[in-house]
Design a protein around this motif. Structure first.
Motif, PDB file in Angstrom:
ATOM      1  N   ASP A 131       0.934  -1.272  -0.042  1.00 57.07           N
ATOM      2  CA  ASP A 131      -0.216   0.153  -0.039  1.00 57.07           C
ATOM      3  C   ASP A 131       0.833   1.308  -0.065  1.00 57.07           C
ATOM      4  OD1 ASP A 131      -1.719   2.149   1.099  1.00 57.07           O
ATOM      5  OD2 ASP A 131      -3.283   0.533   0.896  1.00 57.07           O
ATOM      6  N   GLU A 154      -2.911  -7.647   4.559  1.00 58.61           N
ATOM      7  CA  GLU A 154      -3.628  -7.973   3.235  1.00 58.61           C
ATOM      8  C   GLU A 154      -3.615  -9.363   2.720  1.00 58.61           C
ATOM      9  OE1 GLU A 154      -5.465  -5.858  -0.478  1.00 58.61           O
ATOM     10  OE2 GLU A 154      -4.255  -4.535   0.804  1.00 58.61           O
ATOM     11  N   MET A 172      -9.797  -1.811   4.050  1.00 59.16           N
ATOM     12  CA  MET A 172      -9.832  -3.061   4.428  1.00 59.16           C
ATOM     13  C   MET A 172     -11.161  -3.703   4.686  1.00 59.16           C
ATOM     14  SD  MET A 172      -6.774  -4.911   4.241  1.00 59.16           S
ATOM     15  CE  MET A 172      -6.751  -6.047   5.283  1.00 59.16           C
TER      16      MET A 172
END
Length: 756
Positions: free
Chosen positions: A671, A687, A738
């Motif tokens: 990210d 993730e 998320m």
């Protein structure tokens, strides 16, 4: 308006001069033609040699006056011609204040003057000067192949961009390597009013492969011959450049020379500045036929439309076939064939002044092309020795080249005011994203970095590697800045497999790195290390962007996501390839964890086995990584279990977990919102867990972190409260993202964060 007024003043002064000079001259002569109050005849028919009035001194005086009269009359005629030109040009000049850029200075194309070494055309001429429209696009063609040539092209382009005032359209005839490198570079450079098109050089090989060539440029050195066929049919003219060219002036001045072409002139070339084509450099030297000294093809002006009408393709082929019957091969690639054609058809060439291609080759006579720095237009490093060539003024030329070599390319992203640019989707999207940010936000600079486009030069050095045929190959991925350069040799000694590195450097630092790498036997012996330069911009270290760049250009099925401060155990590359098969990574979502340790000693006897490492761990020579400052980062690895483990074992994700893992190449990117220090790896592991990767610890693998001075970013994190506040804000926003992407399954990350 100021230019118009000045023009009118000059015109008025010239007119008065035209009227006054004859009047004054004839008054003087008329007064002088009286003697004793009587007129003296100026006609030679009326002169009487025997008259006392015509003594010898008087006769000489009279003849002198007659010569002066003729000179004045000739000056008057020249002045009238100049004024008539000025009158004819006046309206166009007034328009020029609105629609023209400037007048171009250029040479005469006089062969005799150039051969005598006379520099012509650096000062303004009295006659009409050709002009280039302010927003006229200048077309430039360059043949480029391979890693080294791609670096050279960047320096050439910088020198052109530095001086330019017009839109540019680069036509790059490139092989697949150069196209990948330069397409990414221009895409991330985002220079306004610059367009780049690529033409597949590999598809053109069949056009010239029948010509034997001894020149170091190889088959690509012949491709300028087929530009009439390669470039778009509607392109009428183009400037063709070698990659080893440096501009010292605006390229529009060279573009303006096209207006000087007359008749059947279709090629603009500078005379060769060595004795090569004279055939007297050494005994039995037999060059290709050429007109006099011949011409150098490092800089060419091509009138493509006329060349096509003349059937250039057929012309050069027939000439080459005939000459090759006796010469067997070319020595100077396309240049030999161009010269052979010109020898037969001298009317084709317009000779450019020699300052448009100052050739720094061996045996050069280029010193005759310039008297001063202002005379220089284009420098051509056409010796295989390049910067090491011997020349009286090579130090000056070298410094000029190095100026552009190390010049910050970001400064060349300047707009051409008044010239409409083609719509660039990427640029428009970027501006839209930036406009949506709140500049009053205390974390604005952090948020802005996420959208910053960093100029990127892929494969800065030669790269050559074919992945193993068994589909188990693994590439080590890492990122670094200049202060970690010393780790490269050690990593190469520990890891024999392919490596993909992203280096965050300035233009000057990139050249320091190049010199460092070229001076290292260890690095130069490795062709399976890919160095990708991401150029510095902004105040933060874009750590996750760097990781993404390195990951994106991995050529193997699997990658080991490491950091530059770690040395992998000896033999880890082969061990990981066996583990890939053992754990069936090809058909399962697994992240294989390599346990991380650290030492506080700068000199370490590196453990050659797990048993030796455990012994050093017990003695306090080694520690589990960051156990004393950030235990949570690697605690889930379960080092106590690892000590006795003989088979891989699974562990569960926990808050702040950031292990070093081996994954498939198709794993999610890092990210970009996380820059500098903090949460950059944690977010990525989170993730992976959200995408249901299974974390498996390898029982016989390890890596050791080597000590170093604290980075600038960790210092900012520790000393700047606002930095920590913004990092916390970014963490919260990431967790919210998320939740939106992964729904109910992502709620555990919010809970874990609150409990930690």
């Amino acid at each position: 308006m100021l230019g118009i007024c000045r023009g009118r003043r000059k015109f008025l002064a010239a007119s008065l001069t035209l009227l006054c000079i004859p009047a004054i001259t004839w008054l003087y002569l008329f007064a002088g033609s009286f003697e004793d109050g009587k007129p003296v005849s100026l006609s030679p028919l009326e002169s009487q040699p025997h008259s006392p009035r015509y003594s010898a001194p008087g006769q000489r005086e009279r003849e002198s006056l007659e010569v002066r009269v003729r000179e004045v009359e000739e000056e008057n005629r020249a002045l009238r011609r100049q004024l008539s030109l000025a009158q004819g040009r006046a309206p166009a000049h007034r328009r020029g204040n609105h629609s023209k850029t400037y007048s171009m200075e250029e040479g005469t194309g006089d062969s005799e003057n150039l051969r005598a070494g006379i520099v012509a055309g650096n000062s303004s001429e009295c006659g009409q000067q050709p002009v280039v429209e302010k927003c006229e696009t200048i077309h430039v063609a360059i043949v480029c192949a391979g890693y080294n040539a791609s670096r050279d092209v960047v320096t050439l382009v910088k020198s052109v961009l530095f001086h330019r005032r017009n839109p540019l359209h680069f036509h790059l005839i490139a092989d697949s390597i150069a196209e990948q490198i330069l397409a990414t570079l221009f895409q991330t450079w985002m220079v306004p009013a610059v367009r780049v098109d690529f033409y597949n050089a590999d598809e053109l090989k069949s056009e010239v492969s029948w010509i034997p060539n001894k020149h170091y440029s190889g088959i690509y050195g012949l491709m300028k011959l087929v530009l009439t066929k390669t470039l778009p049919a509607n392109l009428e003219r183009v400037i063709v450049l070698d990659t080893d060219i440096t501009f010292a002036t605006d390229i529009a001045e060279l573009w303006a020379v096209f207006h000087k072409f007359k008749g059947q002139q279709v090629l603009g070339l500078v005379e060769n500045q060595s004795d090569w084509y004279l055939g007297n450099l050494w005994k039995n030297h037999r060059p290709w036929p050429a007109l006099g000294r011949g011409y150098n093809t490092g800089v060419i002006l091509l009138l493509l439309d006329k060349l096509r009408k003349m059937k250039w393709e057929q012309m050069w082929r027939l000439t080459a076939e005939r000459e090759l019957m006796g010469m067997l091969s070319t020595s100077l690639a396309d240049q030999d064939i161009f010269n052979a054609v010109i020898k037969q058809n001298p009317f084709l060439v317009y000779q450019l002044p020699c300052f448009w291609n100052v050739q720094l080759s061996d045996h050069t006579r280029s010193e005759q092309c310039y008297r001063d720095v202002s005379d220089l237009k284009v420098i051509h490093w056409n010796s295989p020795k390049k910067l090491r060539v011997k020349n009286k003024h090579v130090e000056f030329f070298r410094n000029l080249y190095l100026t552009f070599l190390e010049y910050d390319g970001n400064l060349l992203r300047r707009e051409l005011f008044g010239c409409p640019s083609e719509a660039d989707v990427n640029s428009e999207n970027l501006q839209k994203q930036l406009s949506e940010l709140d500049e009053d936000d205390l974390c604005y600079e952090f948020r802005r970095e996420r959208f910053t486009v960093h100029r990127t030069h892929l494969y800065f050095l030669h790269y050559e590697y074919e992945p193993a045929a068994d589909n188990t190959d693994v590439t080590l991925v890492a990122q670094l800045s200049m202060d970690r350069l010393q780790m490269l040799e050690a990593i190469c000694k520990h890891w024999e497999g392919p490596i993909s590195l992203a280096l965050y450097l300035s233009d000057a630092e990139a050249q320091q790195f190049l010199r460092y790498a070229q001076g290292s036997e260890v690095l130069m012996s490795r062709h399976n290390v890919a160095y990708h330069i991401v150029y510095k911009e902004g105040q933060f270290y874009p750590v996750n962007l760097l990781r993404n760049v390195a990951m994106k250009h991995v050529g193997t099925p699997y990658m080991f996501l490491s950091d530059i401060d770690f040395l992998p155990m000896y033999g880890l590359y082969e061990y990981l390839r066996k583990s890939v098969i053992q754990l069936d990574l090809a058909n399962s979502k697994k992240a294989m964890i390599v346990p991380a340790f650290e030492t506080l000693r700068y000199r370490l006897s590196f453990p050659k086995s797990k048993a030796e490492l455990l012994s050093m761990l017990d003695m306090g020579t080694l520690f589990t990584f960051r156990y004393h400052v950030w235990t949570k980062g690697h605690a889930p690895t379960n080092f106590a279990k690892w000590r006795t483990a003989t088979t891989p074992y699974r562990v569960e994700w926990e808050a702040d977990f950031e292990p070093y893992v081996v994954v498939r190449r198709d794993c999610p990117e890092y990210d970009r919102r996380f820059v500098g220090f903090g949460w950059n790896k944690v977010a990525h592991i989170m993730e992976l867990d959200a995408q249901e990767y299974e974390f498996t610890v390898l029982p016989n693998a390890y890596m050791i972190h080597m000590p170093h001075a604290p980075s600038f970013d960790i210092t900012k994190f520790r000393s700047n409260k606002q930095y920590r506040v913004c990092l916390k804000t970014l963490k919260e926003e990431f967790q919210q993202d998320m939740s939106r992407r992964y729904g109910f399954a992502a709620l555990k990350y919010l809970t874990a964060e609150n409990n930690s």
